[in-house]
Design an enzyme around this catalytic site. Structure first.
Site, short mmCIF file in Angstrom:
data_model
loop_
_atom_site.label_atom_id
_atom_site.label_comp_id
_atom_site.label_asym_id
_atom_site.label_seq_id
_atom_site.Cartn_x
_atom_site.Cartn_y
_atom_site.Cartn_z
N HIS A 1 1.15 -1.49 -0.21
CA HIS A 1 -0.29 -0.31 -0.04
C HIS A 1 1.24 1.31 -0.05
O HIS A 1 1.86 1.41 0.63
CB HIS A 1 -1.11 0.05 1.50
CG HIS A 1 -1.76 -1.43 0.66
ND1 HIS A 1 -2.48 -2.64 1.00
CD2 HIS A 1 -3.98 -0.66 0.65
CE1 HIS A 1 -2.94 -2.69 0.63
NE2 HIS A 1 -3.61 -1.72 1.01
N PRO A 2 0.94 2.35 -0.89
CA PRO A 2 1.36 3.35 -1.12
C PRO A 2 1.27 4.38 0.54
O PRO A 2 -0.10 4.04 0.92
CB PRO A 2 1.16 3.93 -2.74
CG PRO A 2 -0.71 3.64 -2.83
CD PRO A 2 -0.58 2.50 -1.79
N GLU B 1 -8.10 8.24 -5.86
CA GLU B 1 -9.63 8.82 -6.25
C GLU B 1 -9.56 8.82 -4.09
O GLU B 1 -10.02 9.67 -3.72
CB GLU B 1 -10.64 7.30 -7.06
CG GLU B 1 -10.15 8.35 -8.28
CD GLU B 1 -11.10 6.61 -8.87
OE1 GLU B 1 -11.00 7.29 -10.24
OE2 GLU B 1 -12.02 5.96 -8.72
N GLU B 2 -8.83 7.52 -3.86
CA GLU B 2 -9.20 7.36 -2.36
C GLU B 2 -8.86 8.23 -1.85
O GLU B 2 -9.12 9.37 -0.61
CB GLU B 2 -8.90 6.35 -1.60
CG GLU B 2 -9.87 4.79 -2.18
CD GLU B 2 -9.07 3.21 -2.63
OE1 GLU B 2 -9.85 2.48 -2.87
OE2 GLU B 2 -7.90 3.53 -2.22
N ALA C 1 -9.48 4.89 3.04
CA ALA C 1 -9.31 6.38 3.33
C ALA C 1 -10.63 7.02 2.76
O ALA C 1 -10.89 8.09 3.20
CB ALA C 1 -8.02 6.83 2.04
N SER D 1 -6.47 3.99 -5.97
CA SER D 1 -5.20 4.52 -4.63
C SER D 1 -5.16 6.24 -4.67
O SER D 1 -5.73 7.15 -3.45
CB SER D 1 -3.72 4.58 -4.08
OG SER D 1 -3.74 3.29 -3.92
#
Ligand SMILES: NC(=O)NC1=NC(=O)NC1=O
Length: 174
Positions: free
Chosen positions: A67-68, A86-87, A123, A84
């Site tokens: 995960h970034p 968008e989240e 998120a 990611s």
């Protein structure tokens, strides 16, 4: 796409479409393909969840490491996956003040130093203030607790990404 269409997908399409429901872990999608046909959305989600639960601790930590960071190098460098990006944008990670950005960066590093895997939170189910709070609070937990919590968050992210791709039975009801 409804669950019947999912069940009819050949392997390549199944992985191409559903391969990023767990960030950068297409192996999970590839593994659950052989459990089709899924009687409904919940069964597909459960197959993914069970595969993750059966992994050893090192496998779970590997998923977290895929995960970034929130508001990290990938966001700044434009290399986040679409999901990611968008989240993280939805939680205001792309609109932090410089003070907020430096405390997120510092807390992310502190967390990673302590646990050896990144802080992960769903998120789309939280906001900037809560992320900052959770980052500092969760840093004080034990490793096993944080591994479990991070995997819980991964499953929430996965459910939302799946819901964006596959009609869940709830939405089928008129
Ligand atoms: N470290 C993270 O929690 N990353 C993320 N959470 C999300 O919901 N999307 C991400 O990229």
């Amino acid at each position: 796409m409804d669950i019947a269409a999912v069940n009819a997908l050949p392997y390549e399409d199944f992985v191409n479409i559903l391969g990023n429901v767990v960030e950068k872990c297409p192996i999970i999608t590839a593994a659950v393909w052989s459990r089709r046909p899924f009687v409904n959305f919940t069964a597909l989600e459960a197959a993914i969840s069970e595969f993750i639960d059966e992994l050893p601790e090192s496998g779970k930590e590997g998923i977290l490491r895929c995960h970034p960071d929130l508001a990290g190098r990938d966001l700044r460098g434009g290399t986040l996956t679409r999901e990611s990006r968008e989240e993280q944008a939805g939680a205001g990670m792309d609109a932090l003040s410089s003070a907020e950005a430096s405390s997120v960066a510092r807390l992310n590093e502190e967390y990673k130093e302590r646990f050896g895997f990144p802080f992960v939170i769903c998120a789309r189910m939280t906001d900037k203030a809560n992320i900052l709070r959770q980052l500092s609070e969760r840093c004080r937990n034990e490793r096993a607790a944080e591994r479990a919590r991070g995997i819980e968050e991964v499953k929430k992210i996965c459910r939302l990404r799946l819901q964006a791709l596959v009609l869940s039975e709830a939405s089928n009801k008129l």
